[in-house]
Design an enzyme around this catalytic site. Structure first.
Site, mmCIF file in Angstrom:
data_model
loop_
_atom_site.group_PDB
_atom_site.id
_atom_site.type_symbol
_atom_site.label_atom_id
_atom_site.label_comp_id
_atom_site.label_asym_id
_atom_site.label_seq_id
_atom_site.Cartn_x
_atom_site.Cartn_y
_atom_site.Cartn_z
ATOM 1 N N SER A 180 0.875 -1.171 0.000
ATOM 2 C CA SER A 180 0.000 0.000 0.000
ATOM 3 C C SER A 180 0.918 1.228 0.000
ATOM 4 O O SER A 180 2.110 1.098 -0.289
ATOM 5 C CB SER A 180 -0.859 -0.077 1.258
ATOM 6 O OG SER A 180 -1.711 1.013 1.297
ATOM 7 N N GLU A 205 1.945 11.765 -9.505
ATOM 8 C CA GLU A 205 0.803 11.110 -10.164
ATOM 9 C C GLU A 205 -0.462 11.392 -9.378
ATOM 10 O O GLU A 205 -0.402 11.709 -8.189
ATOM 11 C CB GLU A 205 1.015 9.577 -10.193
ATOM 12 C CG GLU A 205 2.159 9.159 -11.079
ATOM 13 C CD GLU A 205 2.480 7.675 -10.948
ATOM 14 O OE1 GLU A 205 1.620 6.894 -10.538
ATOM 15 O OE2 GLU A 205 3.629 7.316 -11.273
ATOM 16 N N ASP A 225 -8.963 6.930 -7.174
ATOM 17 C CA ASP A 225 -9.799 6.358 -6.123
ATOM 18 C C ASP A 225 -10.507 5.108 -6.643
ATOM 19 O O ASP A 225 -11.632 5.166 -7.129
ATOM 20 C CB ASP A 225 -10.822 7.417 -5.678
ATOM 21 C CG ASP A 225 -11.436 7.057 -4.353
ATOM 22 O OD1 ASP A 225 -10.965 6.086 -3.725
ATOM 23 O OD2 ASP A 225 -12.380 7.746 -3.941
ATOM 24 N N GLU A 243 -4.886 0.529 -10.947
ATOM 25 C CA GLU A 243 -6.109 0.808 -10.209
ATOM 26 C C GLU A 243 -7.313 0.619 -11.134
ATOM 27 O O GLU A 243 -7.330 1.140 -12.246
ATOM 28 C CB GLU A 243 -6.043 2.272 -9.742
ATOM 29 C CG GLU A 243 -6.886 2.593 -8.550
ATOM 30 C CD GLU A 243 -6.257 2.151 -7.223
ATOM 31 O OE1 GLU A 243 -5.182 1.508 -7.233
ATOM 32 O OE2 GLU A 243 -6.878 2.435 -6.184
ATOM 33 N N LYS A 274 -3.687 10.205 -7.418
ATOM 34 C CA LYS A 274 -4.036 8.998 -6.658
ATOM 35 C C LYS A 274 -5.477 8.646 -7.023
ATOM 36 O O LYS A 274 -6.422 9.334 -6.638
ATOM 37 C CB LYS A 274 -3.890 9.261 -5.156
ATOM 38 C CG LYS A 274 -4.146 8.033 -4.318
ATOM 39 C CD LYS A 274 -3.602 8.249 -2.932
ATOM 40 C CE LYS A 274 -4.071 7.278 -1.891
ATOM 41 N NZ LYS A 274 -4.885 6.159 -2.236
ATOM 42 N N CYS A 286 -49.161 8.591 -1.328
ATOM 43 C CA CYS A 286 -48.301 9.040 -2.426
ATOM 44 C C CYS A 286 -48.423 10.560 -2.592
ATOM 45 O O CYS A 286 -49.539 11.077 -2.697
ATOM 46 C CB CYS A 286 -48.711 8.345 -3.719
ATOM 47 S SG CYS A 286 -47.873 8.997 -5.166
ATOM 48 N N LYS A 297 -2.972 12.910 0.807
ATOM 49 C CA LYS A 297 -4.428 12.752 0.717
ATOM 50 C C LYS A 297 -5.111 14.113 0.776
ATOM 51 O O LYS A 297 -4.799 14.919 1.657
ATOM 52 C CB LYS A 297 -4.929 11.899 1.891
ATOM 53 C CG LYS A 297 -4.522 10.445 1.833
ATOM 54 C CD LYS A 297 -5.452 9.675 0.910
ATOM 55 C CE LYS A 297 -5.538 8.205 1.205
ATOM 56 N NZ LYS A 297 -5.974 7.788 2.470
ATOM 57 N N TYR A 334 0.048 1.647 -13.159
ATOM 58 C CA TYR A 334 1.074 2.578 -12.680
ATOM 59 C C TYR A 334 2.319 1.921 -12.082
ATOM 60 O O TYR A 334 3.201 2.599 -11.609
ATOM 61 C CB TYR A 334 0.486 3.555 -11.660
ATOM 62 C CG TYR A 334 -0.353 2.911 -10.565
ATOM 63 C CD1 TYR A 334 0.194 2.025 -9.665
ATOM 64 C CD2 TYR A 334 -1.717 3.217 -10.457
ATOM 65 C CE1 TYR A 334 -0.572 1.434 -8.686
ATOM 66 C CE2 TYR A 334 -2.498 2.630 -9.467
ATOM 67 C CZ TYR A 334 -1.909 1.735 -8.588
ATOM 68 O OH TYR A 334 -2.675 1.159 -7.616
ATOM 69 N N CYS A 381 -50.346 11.049 -6.147
ATOM 70 C CA CYS A 381 -51.701 10.584 -6.454
ATOM 71 C C CYS A 381 -52.513 10.242 -5.205
ATOM 72 O O CYS A 381 -53.663 9.836 -5.310
ATOM 73 C CB CYS A 381 -51.645 9.367 -7.375
ATOM 74 S SG CYS A 381 -51.045 7.894 -6.529
ATOM 75 N N CYS A 420 -45.291 3.550 -4.395
ATOM 76 C CA CYS A 420 -46.665 3.803 -4.790
ATOM 77 C C CYS A 420 -46.968 2.735 -5.840
ATOM 78 O O CYS A 420 -46.254 2.629 -6.835
ATOM 79 C CB CYS A 420 -46.782 5.192 -5.415
ATOM 80 S SG CYS A 420 -48.350 5.424 -6.259
ATOM 81 N N CYS A 474 -50.795 6.468 -11.235
ATOM 82 C CA CYS A 474 -50.201 7.602 -10.499
ATOM 83 C C CYS A 474 -49.605 8.604 -11.500
ATOM 84 O O CYS A 474 -48.822 8.227 -12.384
ATOM 85 C CB CYS A 474 -49.117 7.069 -9.572
ATOM 86 S SG CYS A 474 -48.057 8.339 -8.913
HETATM 87 S S1 IVH Z 1 1.629 3.162 -6.269
HETATM 88 C C1 IVH Z 1 4.199 -0.073 -4.485
HETATM 89 N N1 IVH Z 1 0.262 4.954 -7.660
HETATM 90 O O1 IVH Z 1 -3.541 3.920 -3.510
HETATM 91 C C2 IVH Z 1 3.278 0.707 -5.328
HETATM 92 N N2 IVH Z 1 -0.886 3.681 -6.007
HETATM 93 O O2 IVH Z 1 -3.562 4.231 -0.613
HETATM 94 C C3 IVH Z 1 2.094 1.147 -4.590
HETATM 95 N N3 IVH Z 1 -3.282 4.187 -5.858
HETATM 96 O O3 IVH Z 1 -2.631 0.613 -2.744
HETATM 97 C C4 IVH Z 1 1.058 1.792 -5.366
HETATM 98 N N4 IVH Z 1 -3.336 5.703 -7.454
HETATM 99 O O4 IVH Z 1 -4.237 1.022 -4.767
HETATM 100 C C5 IVH Z 1 0.233 4.009 -6.692
HETATM 101 N N5 IVH Z 1 -0.818 6.535 -8.974
HETATM 102 C C6 IVH Z 1 -0.860 5.602 -8.020
HETATM 103 C C7 IVH Z 1 -2.048 5.271 -7.335
HETATM 104 C C8 IVH Z 1 -2.014 4.310 -6.328
HETATM 105 C C9 IVH Z 1 -4.050 5.034 -6.553
HETATM 106 C C10 IVH Z 1 -3.789 3.319 -4.759
HETATM 107 C C11 IVH Z 1 -3.175 1.937 -4.688
HETATM 108 C C12 IVH Z 1 -2.553 1.888 -3.310
HETATM 109 C C13 IVH Z 1 -3.378 2.890 -2.568
HETATM 110 C C14 IVH Z 1 -2.711 3.386 -1.308
#
Ligand code: IVH
Length: 681
Positions: free
Chosen positions: A94, A124, A128, A181, A126, A415, A321, A233, A418, A433, A438
C-alpha cells in the site's frame, strides 16, 4: 483452547500492542496456510477464536490497527469470499500517507537524507479505485487479482477480461506483472446508482465501493454490464519493461497498450509538488474519475530500489491525501418524489452551499431506512460532502446546533402525487406507490419511453411531456402516436417548425426495432440489455407476451427475477390493451436484426473525435464503424469528449485533448479495440 487470554480491561497499552502485533502476524500465517496452501495449521474454530479476540482488542485499541491486519479488508475484500485465492508473487504494497504539505516536506527530507541528494519525483494522481495485479505471459493476459490482504488476493481474471480498456494482448510478447487501479468513471457511477435506486437496491456509497463491488462478482456478466476502467502505474519488474524511471515506465505501459493516466509530471524541486497539488485540488471536479490525492514517487527506479520497502509500504513513495471537502448547512425541508417505478424517495432541501466546485442544495436520502438512520430533523445543521467527488451526501447532524423547535419529519403514508396508499414491499428498502395510474409515475414513464436509449423521440423531453399531460393530450405511451399538428401548436413555445420536427421524430420512432419499445415500456428490471436479449430471442411482441417464465429465463444472461417481471407485465389486461393500441398506431412490434447497437460495446454512447491521418482505414470508414457501435462521432474536442483517436500528425485536436485530459488512442489501439469487439460478440 485460547480462553486463557488476559482480560482486555486488565491489559496495559504496551501489552495490548504486543498482543495485537503477535495475533496479527500469527493469523496472517494461519490464513496463508489455509487459503493459499490448503493446509491449515490450526483448527477452524481455534482460528475463529483468535480472530475474534483480535477484533475485540483492536476495537479497544484502534491505534494499533494496521492496514495489513487480517481484520482489515481492502475495499471490502474479504479473504473468505468465494472467489478463488491468488498468492501475489511479491506482496502488493500500500502507500504511506500524509495529510499536509508540512508532513510531505518531512518525508522529502527523510528521503533526501537517505539518498544523500535531492532526487527527481514523478507526481501522479491517486486514483480512487481498487488495486489490481495483471499478469501477462508472452503478451497475453493470463491472470488478474485484487490486492486482498496484500499477500493473498482474489482471482478476478474473468471479470477483468470484460473491462474494455485492459488489453488481453499487449503490443509486445513480453512476460510481466503490472499493477494499477480499477475505477468506475463518475458518470457510470451516477448512472448505476440511479438504476439501483429505481430497482429498490441500496446505492453504492462511492465509486470506489461500486468498482470493488462490480469487480468482485462471481458472475462476470455483471462486471461487464458495469462500466469499469483502469490505469496501470507499477511493475516490480522494470527490467522486463526496459524502463529506468517511473515516468518512462508509464510511457512503456502505454506503448504496450496498457491504459495509463497522462497527468503525471516529473519535477526536480520539492516546491513544485505544492503547485501540482494545488492544481489538482482545483481540477479534480473536472476529471472523469475520482481521485483522492496525489502520489509522489522517486522517479529513478534504481533509487527506488536503494530506498526499498518496509513490510507494508515503499519508502520511495508517499500519498498526499486531499482533505475531505465538507460544508455545513441547514436542512429546511424533506421532499418526497415518485420515480418511474413508483419508488418514493426522500430528498433533503438545504440552504445552498458551495461544495467541491458546485452549489449544492439537495441531497438524496434514498429511502426511509436511510433517513431514519441519519436522524435528521427539519432545522438541523448537517455536514455535507460529496460521495466519490460527485454525489452530495449528508454526513451527520450537528446535535449541538439543533434548534429547540426542530421538527421531526413524517414518513408519508400516501403518495405525494396521487394520494394512494404507499407500501413497503418485503425485501425492498424503497417505499412504493403501486397505483399504475399515479400521475408522477406516468410522467416519469413517458419521459423514459421517449428517452434516447428507448424510443429516442427527439424533442420530447420532460417539459413537453409535462405540458402534454396537463393539457390531457396524452395519457399513455400509445397516445403519443395520435398527437396532431393542431394539438402541438397549442403548446408553449411551439411553432410550425418545432411541431413538424416533433411529429417527424414521433413518426420515425414507429420503425424502431422491438428492443427499444420493450425497454421503453418500463417493465421493472428490464434494462436496455435485457430488452435486447429478449427481443432478439422472441422476435416479436406477441411471442414475448405468451412466453413462460422458463422460456424467458432460458436466455443466457436473463435470470428468473427478470423473467417473472416480464410475465407479470404481459399478464396485465392494461398491458395487452396498450400493445394493441401501439399496433393499431403502426408502431413496429418486431425485432429488426439489421442494426442492433450493442449497449455493451466499449464505444456505446462515447463521444469520440478522430484526428490525423489514419493508415489502416479512412475517416469515413472509421466513423461509420464507430457509429454502428453506438459512438457519437464529433468534429471537435470539448471537455465532454470521451476519446480522441489520433492518426499521424494529430495537430491542434491532439493538443487540446491533452490539455483537457481526454483519453487518447493511437490508430493501433483503435484497431486492437475493434478486433476485441469482434471477438466479444
Ligand atoms: S503506487 C508499491 N500509484 O492507492 C506501489 N498507487 O492508498 C504502490 N493508488 O494501494 C502503489 N493511485 O491502490 C500508486 N498513482 C498511483 C495510485 C495508487 C491510486 C492506490 C493503490 C494503493 C493505494 C494506497
Amino acid at each position: 483452547m485460547f480462553s486463557e487470554f488476559t482480560p482486555i480491561e486488565k491489559l496495559t497499552t504496551a501489552a495490548a500492542q504486543q498482543e495485537i502485533t503477535h495475533l496479527q502476524s500469527q493469523l496472517t500465517t494461519y490464513g496463508i496456510a489455509y487459503y493459499e496452501k490448503d493446509a491449515p495449521l490450526i483448527e477452524d474454530h481455534d482460528y475463529d477464536e483468535l480472530y475474534a479476540h483480535l477484533v475485540a482488542l483492536e476495537a479497544e485499541f484502534p491505534q494499533f490497527v494496521t492496514p495489513d491486519s487480517p481484520t482489515q479488508n481492502v475495499g471490502g475484500d474479504s479473504i473468505k469470499s468465494e472467489l478463488e485465492k491468488v498468492v501475489h508473487p511479491a506482496p502488493m504494497l500500500s502507500l504511506g500517507d500524509v495529510f499536509s504539505l508540512a508532513e510531505l516536506d518531512e518525508w522529502d527530507a527523510r528521503t533526501t537524507k537517505s539518498l544523500g541528494f535531492q532526487s527527481d519525483y514523478n507526481l501522479e494522481l491517486k486514483i480512487d479505485g481498487l488495486a489490481v495485479a495483471l499478469t501477462y505471459v508472452n503478451g497475453q493476459l493470463i491472470q488478474a487479482s485484487t490486492r486482498g490482504n496484500g499477500i493473498i488476493g482474489e482471482d478476478v481474471t474473468r471479470n477483468v477480461k470484460t473491462i474494455k480498456t485492459i488489453p488481453q494482448q499487449l503490443t509486445e510478447p513480453i512476460t510481466i506483472e503490472v499493477r494499477g487501479e480499477i475505477y468506475m468513471p463518475k458518470t457510470s457511477f451516477a448512472k448505476l446508482n440511479i438504476q439501483r435506486e429505481a430497482d429498490g437496491l441500496e446505492p453504492f456509497a462511492n465509486p470506489r465501493n461500486a468498482a470493488a463491488g462490480s469487480l468482485r462478482q462471481l458472475d462476470a456478466k455483471i462486471t461487464k454490464a458495469r462500466e469499469l476502467a483502469a490505469f496501470v502505474y507499477y511493475t516490480a519488474e522494470p527490467e522486463a519493461l526496459g524502463a529506468t524511471t517511473q515516468s518512462e515506465a508509464l510511457e512503456r505501459f502505454s506503448i504496450l497498450g496498457l491504459p495509463t493516466n497522462s497527468k503525471n509530471r516529473v519535477i526536480s524541486r520539492i516546491s513544485d509538488i505544492a503547485d501540482y497539488i494545488a492544481e489538482y485540488t482545483t481540477k479534480r471536479d473536472e476529471l472523469a474519475y475520482g481521485i483522492d490525492g496525489v502520489v509522489v514517487k522517486v522517479n529513478q527506479l534504481d533509487l527506488q530500489f536503494d530506498l526499498g520497502n518496509t513490510v507494508k509500504i515503499p519508502r520511495w513513495a508517499i500519498a498526499y491525501k486531499f482533505p475531505p471537502e465538507e460544508a455545513l448547512t441547514v436542512v429546511r425541508d424533506i421532499e418526497w418524489t415518485v420515480g418511474r417505478t413508483g419508488a418514493v424517495t426522500p430528498t433533503a432541501i438545504m440552504d445552498p452551499v458551495k461544495l467541491a466546485g458546485t452549489t449544492v442544495q439537495r441531497a438524496s436520502l434514498h429511502n426511509p431506512d436511510y433517513l431514519n438512520s441519519k436522524g435528521i430533523r427539519i432545522g438541523d445543521t448537517v455536514t455535507l460532502h460529496k460521495a466519490g467527488d460527485i454525489i452530495p451526501e449528508i454526513g451527520q447532524v450537528i446535535l449541538a446546533n439543533r434548534p429547540s423547535d426542530s421538527q421531526k419529519y413524517d414518513i408519508p403514508l400516501k403518495c405525494p402525487a396521487c394520494d394512494s396508499e404507499l407500501v413497503h414491499i418485503e425485501g425492498e428498502v424503497a417505499l412504493r406507490c403501486i397505483n399504475p395510474f399515479c400521475s408522477a409515475q406516468i410522467q416519469e414513464g413517458l419521459t423514459h419511453f421517449a428517452s434516447r436509449n428507448a424510443m429516442n423521440i427527439e424533442g420530447m423531453g420532460p417539459r413537453v411531456i409535462g405540458q402534454l399531460l396537463k393539457s390531457d393530450l396524452i395519457k399513455d405511451v400509445a397516445s403519443i402516436y395520435h398527437l396532431n399538428r393542431e394539438q402541438l401548436l397549442l403548446l408553449d413555445k411551439f411553432k410550425e417548425k418545432s411541431v413538424s420536427n416533433l411529429l417527424t421524430s414521433i413518426d420515425k420512432s414507429k420503425s424502431n426495432s422491438l428492443e427499444r419499445l420493450l425497454f421503453g415500456l418500463g417493465i421493472r428490471m428490464i434494462g436496455a440489455k435485457a430488452a435486447r436479449l429478449i427481443a432478439e430471442k422472441f422476435k416479436n411482441i406477441e411471442t414475448i407476451a405468451t412466453a413462460t417464465v422458463e422460456d424467458i429465463a432460458n436466455i443466457d444472461g436473463i435470470g428468473t427475477t427478470i423473467a417473472h417481471s416480464v410475465v407479470q407485465y404481459f399478464d396485465l389486461p392494461e398491458s395487452k390493451q396498450l400493445i394493441q393500441e401501439l399496433s393499431r398506431a403502426n408502431v413496429n412490434l418486431k425485432f429488426l436484426s439489421e442494426v442492433v447497437i450493442d449497449e455493451n460495446s466499449f464505444f456505446y454512447n462515447k463521444k469520440i473525435v478522430l484526428t490525423g491521418k489514419l493508415e489502416q482505414s479512412s475517416r469515413p470508414v472509421a466513423t461509420k464503424w464507430l457509429q454502428d457501435h453506438g459512438a457519437i462521432v464529433a468534429g471537435s474536442i470539448s471537455a465532454k469528449t470521451d476519446l480522441l483517436i489520433a492518426g499521424e500528425d494529430g495537430g491542434s485536436k491532439l493538443r487540446k485533448a491533452n490539455e483537457l485530459g481526454v483519453m487518447i488512442w493511437t490508430e493501433q489501439q483503435f484497431v486492437d479495440a475493434q478486433a476485441k469487439e469482434g471477438i466479444d460478440k
